[in-house]
Enzyme design. Sequence first.
Site, PDB file in Angstrom:
ATOM      1  CG  ASP A  76      49.244  -6.939   8.534  1.00 58.80           C
ATOM      2  OD1 ASP A  76      48.699  -7.667   7.677  1.00 58.80           O
ATOM      3  OD2 ASP A  76      48.670  -5.997   9.082  1.00 58.80           O
ATOM      4  CB  THR A 109      45.917  -5.921   2.428  1.00 58.58           C
ATOM      5  OG1 THR A 109      45.017  -6.150   3.477  1.00 58.58           O
ATOM      6  CG2 THR A 109      45.957  -4.467   2.105  1.00 58.58           C
ATOM      7  CB  THR A 110      49.716  -9.037   0.898  1.00 60.04           C
ATOM      8  OG1 THR A 110      49.695  -8.644   2.262  1.00 60.04           O
ATOM      9  CG2 THR A 110      51.134  -8.990   0.385  1.00 60.04           C
ATOM     10  CG  ASP A 400      45.360  -9.668   9.333  1.00 63.31           C
ATOM     11  OD1 ASP A 400      44.978  -8.486   9.491  1.00 63.31           O
ATOM     12  OD2 ASP A 400      46.340  -9.985   8.633  1.00 63.31           O
TER      13      ASP A 400
HETATM   14  P1  ADP Z   1      47.012 -11.109   2.536  1.00 59.11           P
HETATM   15  O1  ADP Z   1      47.364  -9.740   3.051  1.00 59.11           O
HETATM   16  O2  ADP Z   1      46.669 -11.062   1.082  1.00 59.11           O
HETATM   17  O3  ADP Z   1      45.999 -11.788   3.369  1.00 59.11           O
HETATM   18  P2  ADP Z   1      48.940 -12.958   3.632  1.00 59.11           P
HETATM   19  O4  ADP Z   1      50.374 -12.678   3.864  1.00 59.11           O
HETATM   20  O5  ADP Z   1      48.032 -13.074   4.784  1.00 59.11           O
HETATM   21  O6  ADP Z   1      48.383 -11.922   2.600  1.00 59.11           O
HETATM   22  O7  ADP Z   1      48.914 -14.320   2.818  1.00 59.11           O
HETATM   23  C1  ADP Z   1      47.715 -14.886   2.377  1.00 59.11           C
HETATM   24  C2  ADP Z   1      47.987 -16.034   1.450  1.00 59.11           C
HETATM   25  O8  ADP Z   1      48.673 -17.085   2.121  1.00 59.11           O
HETATM   26  C3  ADP Z   1      46.691 -16.583   0.931  1.00 59.11           C
HETATM   27  O9  ADP Z   1      46.796 -16.813  -0.451  1.00 59.11           O
HETATM   28  C4  ADP Z   1      46.572 -17.881   1.703  1.00 59.11           C
HETATM   29  O10 ADP Z   1      45.788 -18.831   1.040  1.00 59.11           O
HETATM   30  C5  ADP Z   1      48.007 -18.290   1.806  1.00 59.11           C
HETATM   31  N1  ADP Z   1      48.236 -19.301   2.839  1.00 59.11           N
HETATM   32  C6  ADP Z   1      47.876 -19.255   4.128  1.00 59.11           C
HETATM   33  N2  ADP Z   1      48.216 -20.408   4.768  1.00 59.11           N
HETATM   34  C7  ADP Z   1      48.815 -21.189   3.846  1.00 59.11           C
HETATM   35  C8  ADP Z   1      49.397 -22.490   3.872  1.00 59.11           C
HETATM   36  N3  ADP Z   1      49.421 -23.219   4.988  1.00 59.11           N
HETATM   37  N4  ADP Z   1      49.931 -22.975   2.729  1.00 59.11           N
HETATM   38  C9  ADP Z   1      49.919 -22.239   1.615  1.00 59.11           C
HETATM   39  N5  ADP Z   1      49.392 -21.014   1.525  1.00 59.11           N
HETATM   40  C10 ADP Z   1      48.836 -20.487   2.613  1.00 59.11           C
HETATM   41 MG    MG Z   2      46.167 -12.474   5.383  1.00 62.77          MG
END
Ligand code: ADP
Ligand code: MG
Length: 542
Positions: A76, A109-110, A400
């Site tokens: 996270d 956030t990321t 989240d």
């Molecule tokens: P953040 O802190 O920005 O929410 P995450 O590590 O939660 O970062 O990653 C979010 C990203 O992962 C988003 O761009 C989301 O659309 C992408 N994502 C989530 N599930 C999938 C999936 N099944 N295939 C591709 N991308 C995905």
């Molecule tokens: Mg996320």
Amino acid sequence: MGDIVMHARGDRARTTMMRDASFRADGVGRPRGRDARAANVMAARAVADAVRSTLGPKGLDKMLVDGAGEVSVTNDGATILRGMDVSDPAARMVVEAAATLERELGDGTTTAVVLAGELLRHAETLADDLHATALAEGFRDAAAVATRALEGLAREAPGGREEALRRVAATAMASKAAAPEATRLADLAVRAVLAVADGRRADLSHVRLAKLAGRALAATDLVEGVVLDKARASEAMPRFVAEARVALVEGALTAAKPARAATLRLADPRAHEAFVAEEETRVARAVSSLASSGATAIFVEKRVDDRAIDLLARSGILLVAGVGGETLSALARATGARPVANPREVGEADLGRASLVEEAREGGAPEVLVTGGGGARSVTLRVRGASEESVEEVARTLEDALGVARTALADDPIVPGAGAAEAEAARAVRDEAGRLDARRALVYEAFAAALEEIPRALAENAGRDPLEAVTAVRAAHAAGRRDHGVEVATGGTFDAWSAGVVEPLRVKVQSVATAAEVATLILRIDDVIATARREDLTGRSP
Ligand code: ADP
Ligand code: MG
């Protein structure tokens, strides 16, 4: 220039960033102009580099080790940023912007931090030809174009609001460790949000997480009411109380021991005895006024001494001691009780209600469940997992999911994820660049390239060829396939919208806006001045 030292697992296991180009208040070695900017940009980019590899469903984990040697493993971004001991002022600006985003929307956030890092990377190369003000303005305008493109991409989920909530929650869960149970856990998060929702608003303080290690992740469930990982204070007390009248007591219910100063004065044994007797009487009075208030279940924030427990048990009252302040507040909300600081003043009006207060056993560990409260509806997610670390990580992921579900409840439109939204925003910004003069076009191009870092990182983190993935996604968007993002399993593209990989529009818009804001803020700094502590300058504490 500045040197960034990051030791993720050093002796104190802190991620520290230092600049070797330290400077003194008299200005010796003080970084200015380009040097100041370069140092700031480098520090901010180091933050982005620290979280980039965790982005998305195939992101890797980080091991965090705190000063006491406590280990946690997380994927996270927000947690990593919170755990980083960042002393560099520019890096702190990034961390704080991310923290705000996390607090307000619970996700994205990321993405925001990676975007900010990329914007700054491009800015560094552009800065030779462009003034910082022109750059900052360009980023601001490009962000506005990106936002419009995101809004154009947004719509409501086909299956209605609940389905939208389920999908955004599943997407948030899928990008974290709990992937195998993602769908079911997402469903629990949505049920929790809907349970406490009042129209389109959900107050997540009514959703509690009770964590217990030693059971399968699949045992994670949702219960109506408040769950305490405590036993009743004595076996002699009833195991359950139906239609309970609930009293909540702040502080402890113990006879005070004479304080050190008093001990001296109480050197006379009779004075000491009198003191103890008086204290005991005070507790006995407190207990009897609690009992005569009509309370049948009592929760005390801190310790309760044995005599008091004994007296309460004899009155047939169920007592749970040491529940803590946060749980006391949760019980107050759920039962409608008003916590009292002085139990001798407890009255009928302070009591709350619960249709059942009951001690149960959950895989060997005792738990007290308070259900059917007379106050606001409250639910508890009982988070289970094999180890303490995995329980913590599942809890973070659920938070989240709760956050995005709340966001999606407040605001309908959703956008495709998997980098599709960013790719579409990049396309729009690049289109616009074609209509601008060469200098501004350069800034827009840089902004578009930074947006494409999201699909690139998603592919790269999944072990796919990042360049191929970006090229494929860009081609798809150029051909009007606006919902196409990176398919992590193949590195090709897929229709993220139809696959249910969606996110709230607000999360995407806010990630882009936050990144542009913090990058602009950092770019506009052209001098770093060591000042006296703030309170010395203003004459008071900040
Ligand atoms: P953040 O802190 O920005 O929410 P995450 O590590 O939660 O970062 O990653 C979010 C990203 O992962 C988003 O761009 C989301 O659309 C992408 N994502 C989530 N599930 C999938 C999936 N099944 N295939 C591709 N991308 C995905
Ligand atoms: Mg996320």
